[in-house]
Design a protein around this motif. Structure first.
Motif, PDB file in Angstrom:
ATOM      1  N   PRO A  77       0.839  -1.200   0.000  1.00 49.41           N
ATOM      2  CA  PRO A  77       0.000   0.000   0.000  1.00 49.41           C
ATOM      3  C   PRO A  77       0.872   1.248   0.000  1.00 49.41           C
ATOM      4  O   PRO A  77       1.912   1.291   0.635  1.00 49.41           O
ATOM      5  N   SER A  78       0.431   2.252  -0.706  1.00 52.00           N
ATOM      6  CA  SER A  78       1.197   3.486  -0.785  1.00 52.00           C
ATOM      7  C   SER A  78       0.683   4.478   0.244  1.00 52.00           C
ATOM      8  O   SER A  78      -0.415   4.353   0.761  1.00 52.00           O
ATOM      9  N   LYS A  79       1.500   5.491   0.511  1.00 54.35           N
ATOM     10  CA  LYS A  79       1.104   6.500   1.483  1.00 54.35           C
ATOM     11  C   LYS A  79       0.005   7.402   0.941  1.00 54.35           C
ATOM     12  O   LYS A  79      -0.654   8.072   1.691  1.00 54.35           O
ATOM     13  N   SER A  80      -0.169   7.409  -0.368  1.00 53.58           N
ATOM     14  CA  SER A  80      -1.191   8.267  -0.957  1.00 53.58           C
ATOM     15  C   SER A  80      -2.514   7.524  -1.116  1.00 53.58           C
ATOM     16  O   SER A  80      -3.215   7.699  -2.085  1.00 53.58           O
ATOM     17  N   ALA A  81      -2.828   6.677  -0.160  1.00 51.38           N
ATOM     18  CA  ALA A  81      -4.050   5.892  -0.222  1.00 51.38           C
ATOM     19  C   ALA A  81      -5.284   6.749   0.044  1.00 51.38           C
ATOM     20  O   ALA A  81      -6.395   6.317  -0.164  1.00 51.38           O
ATOM     21  N   GLY A  82      -5.111   7.956   0.479  1.00 53.05           N
ATOM     22  CA  GLY A  82      -6.234   8.832   0.762  1.00 53.05           C
ATOM     23  C   GLY A  82      -5.995   9.577   2.051  1.00 53.05           C
ATOM     24  O   GLY A  82      -5.031   9.324   2.771  1.00 53.05           O
ATOM     25  N   PRO A  83      -6.866  10.511   2.368  1.00 52.65           N
ATOM     26  CA  PRO A  83      -6.685  11.284   3.596  1.00 52.65           C
ATOM     27  C   PRO A  83      -6.897  10.409   4.831  1.00 52.65           C
ATOM     28  O   PRO A  83      -7.642   9.436   4.783  1.00 52.65           O
ATOM     29  N   ASP A 118     -10.160   7.704   9.231  1.00 49.93           N
ATOM     30  CA  ASP A 118     -10.284   6.677   8.200  1.00 49.93           C
ATOM     31  C   ASP A 118      -9.114   5.696   8.232  1.00 49.93           C
ATOM     32  O   ASP A 118      -8.919   4.923   7.293  1.00 49.93           O
ATOM     33  N   VAL A 119      -8.324   5.717   9.299  1.00 45.24           N
ATOM     34  CA  VAL A 119      -7.154   4.843   9.402  1.00 45.24           C
ATOM     35  C   VAL A 119      -7.231   4.000  10.666  1.00 45.24           C
ATOM     36  O   VAL A 119      -8.026   4.267  11.563  1.00 45.24           O
ATOM     37  N   ASP A 120      -6.368   2.999  10.728  1.00 45.61           N
ATOM     38  CA  ASP A 120      -6.384   2.058  11.849  1.00 45.61           C
ATOM     39  C   ASP A 120      -5.363   2.382  12.929  1.00 45.61           C
ATOM     40  O   ASP A 120      -4.952   1.512  13.690  1.00 45.61           O
ATOM     41  N   THR A 121      -4.946   3.630  12.994  1.00 44.68           N
ATOM     42  CA  THR A 121      -4.010   4.060  14.026  1.00 44.68           C
ATOM     43  C   THR A 121      -4.476   5.391  14.611  1.00 44.68           C
ATOM     44  O   THR A 121      -5.289   6.084  14.013  1.00 44.68           O
ATOM     45  N   THR A 122      -3.939   5.757  15.761  1.00 40.73           N
ATOM     46  CA  THR A 122      -4.228   7.058  16.354  1.00 40.73           C
ATOM     47  C   THR A 122      -3.461   8.115  15.577  1.00 40.73           C
ATOM     48  O   THR A 122      -2.279   7.938  15.285  1.00 40.73           O
ATOM     49  N   ARG A 123      -4.127   9.192  15.217  1.00 44.91           N
ATOM     50  CA  ARG A 123      -3.497  10.257  14.424  1.00 44.91           C
ATOM     51  C   ARG A 123      -3.903  11.615  14.953  1.00 44.91           C
ATOM     52  O   ARG A 123      -5.014  11.802  15.442  1.00 44.91           O
ATOM     53  N   LEU A 124      -3.003  12.570  14.821  1.00 44.83           N
ATOM     54  CA  LEU A 124      -3.289  13.964  15.114  1.00 44.83           C
ATOM     55  C   LEU A 124      -3.665  14.605  13.785  1.00 44.83           C
ATOM     56  O   LEU A 124      -2.871  14.619  12.845  1.00 44.83           O
ATOM     57  N   ILE A 125      -4.872  15.124  13.681  1.00 35.87           N
ATOM     58  CA  ILE A 125      -5.436  15.621  12.426  1.00 35.87           C
ATOM     59  C   ILE A 125      -5.659  17.128  12.516  1.00 35.87           C
ATOM     60  O   ILE A 125      -6.150  17.630  13.522  1.00 35.87           O
ATOM     61  N   ASP A 126      -5.292  17.827  11.453  1.00 36.43           N
ATOM     62  CA  ASP A 126      -5.605  19.253  11.328  1.00 36.43           C
ATOM     63  C   ASP A 126      -6.696  19.402  10.272  1.00 36.43           C
ATOM     64  O   ASP A 126      -6.536  18.943   9.144  1.00 36.43           O
ATOM     65  N   VAL A 127      -7.799  20.049  10.653  1.00 30.19           N
ATOM     66  CA  VAL A 127      -8.925  20.263   9.735  1.00 30.19           C
ATOM     67  C   VAL A 127      -8.987  21.754   9.401  1.00 30.19           C
ATOM     68  O   VAL A 127      -9.338  22.574  10.249  1.00 30.19           O
ATOM     69  N   PRO A 128      -8.635  22.116   8.164  1.00 28.91           N
ATOM     70  CA  PRO A 128      -8.717  23.524   7.765  1.00 28.91           C
ATOM     71  C   PRO A 128     -10.167  23.955   7.548  1.00 28.91           C
ATOM     72  O   PRO A 128     -10.951  23.234   6.929  1.00 28.91           O
ATOM     73  N   VAL A 129     -10.518  25.145   8.053  1.00 24.30           N
ATOM     74  CA  VAL A 129     -11.880  25.677   7.928  1.00 24.30           C
ATOM     75  C   VAL A 129     -11.793  27.091   7.351  1.00 24.30           C
ATOM     76  O   VAL A 129     -10.984  27.898   7.790  1.00 24.30           O
ATOM     77  N   VAL A 130     -12.642  27.360   6.365  1.00 27.25           N
ATOM     78  CA  VAL A 130     -12.721  28.698   5.773  1.00 27.25           C
ATOM     79  C   VAL A 130     -14.126  29.228   6.047  1.00 27.25           C
ATOM     80  O   VAL A 130     -15.123  28.605   5.671  1.00 27.25           O
ATOM     81  N   PHE A 131     -14.173  30.385   6.719  1.00 32.92           N
ATOM     82  CA  PHE A 131     -15.447  31.070   6.944  1.00 32.92           C
ATOM     83  C   PHE A 131     -15.635  31.998   5.748  1.00 32.92           C
ATOM     84  O   PHE A 131     -14.898  32.968   5.584  1.00 32.92           O
ATOM     85  N   ILE A 181      -7.751  17.467   4.244  1.00 35.65           N
ATOM     86  CA  ILE A 181      -7.130  16.923   5.454  1.00 35.65           C
ATOM     87  C   ILE A 181      -5.963  16.046   5.008  1.00 35.65           C
ATOM     88  O   ILE A 181      -6.139  15.131   4.215  1.00 35.65           O
ATOM     89  N   ASN A 182      -4.775  16.341   5.524  1.00 37.66           N
ATOM     90  CA  ASN A 182      -3.583  15.556   5.165  1.00 37.66           C
ATOM     91  C   ASN A 182      -3.053  14.804   6.348  1.00 37.66           C
ATOM     92  O   ASN A 182      -3.187  15.123   7.436  1.00 37.66           O
TER      93      ASN A 182
END
Length: 161
Positions: free
Chosen positions: A72-78, A102-115, A160-161
Motif C-alpha cells: 500500500p502506498s502513502k497516498s491511499a487517501g486522507p 479513516d485509518v487504523d491508528t491514532t493520528r493527530l489531524i488538522d482540519v482547515p476551515v474557511v469562513f 485533510i492531510n
C-alpha cells in the motif's frame, strides 16, 4: 479434401499464434505503441517485454507461484474526513464539525476551515484533533475575529492531510 483441411487448420493456427504473440494484420498489435521517437512495430518492445517478464517472474521463483501483491502506498487517501454540522453566523462565531478517522491508528489531524462571506473569505482557521483508530469526534472551530461572524454565509472545509 484432406489437403484443404490441413491448409485451413494451418491458417487458423497461424492466426492464433499471431494473436497470442501480439502481431496483427494491421500492424497495430500488442507492442505497436512505442515510447520515445521510434516508430511502432509488430511485436512487443523490449520495455513491454521486460515489464511483462518482471510481472510474471514471481510464478517461476520457487515461492509457490502467484503474483506478488503491491504494497500500500502513502497516498491511499486522507487519514480522516469531516463535515460541517453547524456553521458560524450572526451571534455564533464558531462552526461545529464532525471529524472521522479513516485509518487504523491514532493520528493527530488538522482540519482547515474557511469562513466564507458574500464578498469572499472572512477568516481562515484550523482545528487540531487527536483521533483514535476509526473514531468520530465533534469539535468546534472558533473564529478569532468574533465581530465578523455576522458576515459569514458558509463554512468550507479544506483538504485533510
Amino acid at each position: 479434401m484432406v489437403a484443404g483441411r490441413r491448409i485451413r487448420l494451418t491458417a487458423v493456427l497461424v492466426g492464433v499464434v499471431f494473436a497470442l504473440t501480439g502481431f496483427s494484420s494491421s500492424g497495430h498489435g500488442h507492442g505497436s505503441k512505442s515510447s520515445g521517437s521510434g516508430s511502432g512495430g509488430g511485436c512487443s518492445s523490449s520495455k513491454k517485454r521486460s515489464s511483462y517478464d518482471s510481472n510474471n517472474s514471481s510464478t517461476n521463483n520457487g515461492n509457490g507461484g502467484g503474483k506478488s501483491t503491491p504494497s500500500p502506498s502513502k497516498s491511499a487517501g486522507p487519514p480522516a474526513h469531516a463535515q460541517v454540522v453547524t456553521c458560524a453566523g450572526p451571534g455564533s462565531p464558531k462552526a461545529v464539525l464532525k471529524v472521522t478517522s479513516d485509518v487504523d491508528t491514532t493520528r493527530l489531524i488538522d482540519v482547515p476551515v474557511v469562513f466564507q462571506g458574500a464578498s469572499g473569505v472572512v477568516e481562515r482557521t484550523s482545528v487540531r484533533v487527536s483521533l483514535k483508530a476509526r473514531e468520530t469526534q465533534t469539535v468546534t472551530a472558533a473564529m478569532v475575529q468574533k465581530d465578523k461572524a455576522a458576515e459569514v454565509t458558509s463554512c468550507l472545509l479544506g483538504a485533510i492531510n
